[in-house]
Write an enzyme that holds these catalytic residues in place. Structure first.
Site, PDB file in Angstrom:
ATOM      1  N   GLU A 260      12.459  78.718  -9.108  1.00  0.00           N
ATOM      2  CA  GLU A 260      12.793  80.149  -8.423  1.00  0.00           C
ATOM      3  C   GLU A 260      11.498  81.069  -8.837  1.00  0.00           C
ATOM      4  O   GLU A 260      10.860  81.013  -9.577  1.00  0.00           O
ATOM      5  CB  GLU A 260      14.040  80.666  -8.680  1.00  0.00           C
ATOM      6  CG  GLU A 260      14.256  81.120 -10.160  1.00  0.00           C
ATOM      7  CD  GLU A 260      15.326  82.363 -10.232  1.00  0.00           C
ATOM      8  OE1 GLU A 260      15.065  83.460  -9.714  1.00  0.00           O
ATOM      9  OE2 GLU A 260      16.106  82.243 -11.157  1.00  0.00           O
TER      10      GLU A 260
ATOM     11  N   LYS B  17      24.434  85.441 -18.164  1.00  0.00           N
ATOM     12  CA  LYS B  17      24.403  86.643 -19.223  1.00  0.00           C
ATOM     13  C   LYS B  17      25.542  87.225 -19.131  1.00  0.00           C
ATOM     14  O   LYS B  17      26.396  87.530 -18.251  1.00  0.00           O
ATOM     15  CB  LYS B  17      23.274  87.406 -18.757  1.00  0.00           C
ATOM     16  CG  LYS B  17      21.929  86.657 -18.826  1.00  0.00           C
ATOM     17  CD  LYS B  17      20.850  87.992 -18.967  1.00  0.00           C
ATOM     18  CE  LYS B  17      19.130  87.523 -19.148  1.00  0.00           C
ATOM     19  NZ  LYS B  17      18.654  87.102 -18.294  1.00  0.00           N
TER      20      LYS B  17
HETATM   21  N1  PSU Z   1      19.471  86.478 -14.272  1.00  0.00           N
HETATM   22  C1  PSU Z   1      18.669  86.185 -15.101  1.00  0.00           C
HETATM   23  N2  PSU Z   1      17.474  86.176 -14.823  1.00  0.00           N
HETATM   24  C2  PSU Z   1      16.965  86.568 -13.511  1.00  0.00           C
HETATM   25  C3  PSU Z   1      18.145  86.675 -12.673  1.00  0.00           C
HETATM   26  C4  PSU Z   1      19.135  86.586 -13.129  1.00  0.00           C
HETATM   27  O1  PSU Z   1      18.913  86.005 -16.481  1.00  0.00           O
HETATM   28  O2  PSU Z   1      15.856  86.417 -13.260  1.00  0.00           O
HETATM   29  C5  PSU Z   1      17.818  86.694 -11.117  1.00  0.00           C
HETATM   30  C6  PSU Z   1      17.939  85.550 -10.227  1.00  0.00           C
HETATM   31  O3  PSU Z   1      16.846  85.404  -9.281  1.00  0.00           O
HETATM   32  C7  PSU Z   1      19.016  85.603  -9.627  1.00  0.00           C
HETATM   33  C8  PSU Z   1      19.239  87.097  -9.613  1.00  0.00           C
HETATM   34  O4  PSU Z   1      19.413  84.757  -8.498  1.00  0.00           O
HETATM   35  O5  PSU Z   1      18.629  87.797 -10.504  1.00  0.00           O
HETATM   36  C9  PSU Z   1      20.447  87.323  -9.230  1.00  0.00           C
HETATM   37  O6  PSU Z   1      20.547  89.099  -8.623  1.00  0.00           O
HETATM   38  P1  PSU Z   1      21.656  89.686  -8.002  1.00  0.00           P
HETATM   39  O7  PSU Z   1      22.521  89.674  -9.420  1.00  0.00           O
HETATM   40  O8  PSU Z   1      21.265  90.849  -7.533  1.00  0.00           O
HETATM   41  O9  PSU Z   1      22.455  88.592  -7.227  1.00  0.00           O
END
Ligand code: PSU
Ligand code: MN
Length: 301
Positions: free
Chosen positions: A25, A160
């Site tokens: 990603e 996390k």
């Molecule tokens: N968690 C991490 N590192 C990240 C992300 C999440 O430890 O970089 C990023 C990923 O791209 C994930 C996104 O898909 O954040 C999720 O964002 P949201 O919670 O807004 O859906």
């Protein structure tokens, strides 16, 4: 769809010849880590995949094109732009493409584009999930809905604890998404191997994980699989240290009124600020570890 998709020659050739291709990603590059470590890590992950006999396909949207397999110049460009790149989840995709913008793809969007390209395995750091306090904010990552409907296996180091890990697992269960622990019965919590939440399946080899994923799809069950791969012990963080940092970050998020799509990047940056280089190094190492396992899985899938 074809007219928007731009697959690199290397990835095209690999797919045509049945070589193992691993999607990566780009939000992790733009929003997940600071420059220049983000670019260094993204390039190193690609090398690790190559050294293990796979072909990396970093995914992003550049000038409205869905790019599968970025060049190192393109990775550098995304990394330098950082937070100025638009974090692109499922709902943002049509807007970014129709306006020919640059977008960094989240887990959800990377899965969508990987599936379009015919890539079955994706390595990342952590998935999005149900946020703490979701019972009032309803902040649940679109990553979970994507896992419910898009047939790509996601190798990660768990979720996390900025998230509610228990509710994240409940949500995945409701949506019929298998969560497989690689050599563990416990859901890993990204920086730590332990979370206190147990998993239903522990599978000890990459081949057996691939077999299970294949079987799911052969049964006609659409959607993803989460492969939860704990961070290697030597890079694990101290449980209390990371828990305290996360609690502080969550308080600051509330105090600053940060909401919606800004929440995850804000929390990631805060935790990093509080823990200094420690958490960044753990983050980098677990991504490498996931890339290795993903390559092994992709070889037999
Ligand atoms: N968690 C991490 N590192 C990240 C992300 C999440 O430890 O970089 C990023 C990923 O791209 C994930 C996104 O898909 O954040 C999720 O964002 P949201 O919670 O807004 O859906
Ligand atoms: Mn959200």
């Amino acid at each position: 769809m074809e007219k928007y998709l731009k697959i690199s020659e290397e990835v095209k050739e690999a797919l045509a010849n049945g070589k193992p291709v691993i999607a990566l990603e780009s939000t992790i590059i733009s929003h997940g880590m600071p420059y220049p470590q983000n670019v260094e890590t993204a390039l190193k992950v690609e090398n690790i995949i190559r050294e293990n006999g796979g072909v990396p396909a970093t995914i992003a949207i550049l000038k409205g094109e869905l790019k599968v397999g970025l060049s190192s110049e393109e990775i550098d460009y995304l990394g330098k732009r950082g937070l100025d790149c638009i974090k692109t989840s499922r709902r943002d995709l049509a807007h970014i493409v129709s306006n020919k913008l640059d977008g960094a793809t989240t887990v959800a969007t990377t899965m969508i584009i990987a599936e379009m390209a015919g890539i079955k395995v994706f390595a990342t750091g952590g998935i999005g999930g149900v946020h703490r306090g979701a019972e009032t904010t309803m902040d649940i990552s679109a990553d979970l809905e994507e896992l419910a409907q898009t047939s790509v296996a996601v190798v990660c180091a768990g979720a996390k604890s900025i998230l509610d890990i228990g509710l994240t697992l409940e949500y995945l269960e409701t949506k019929g998404v298998p969560v497989v622990g690689f050599q563990t019965k416990e859901m890993p919590a990204f920086y730590t191997r332990k979370s206190g939440f147990s998993l239903d399946y522990k599978i000890d080899s990459a081949e057996d994980i691939a077999k299970m994923i294949k079987t799911k799809w052969e049964l006609g069950l659409k959607g993803g699989v989460v492969v939860a791969n704990p961070i290697p012990e030597e890079f694990e963080m101290d449980y209390d240290k990371i828990t305290n940092a996360i609690e502080t970050a969550l308080k600051e998020m509330d105090a600053n009124g940060v909401k919606g799509k800004e929440s995850t990047p804000f929390l990631l940056a805060k935790v990093k600020e509080i823990t200094g280089g420690d958490s960044l190094n753990s983050n980098i190492q677990l991504v490498f570890n996931n890339a290795k396992l993903a390559t092994q899985i992709a070889k037999t899938i």
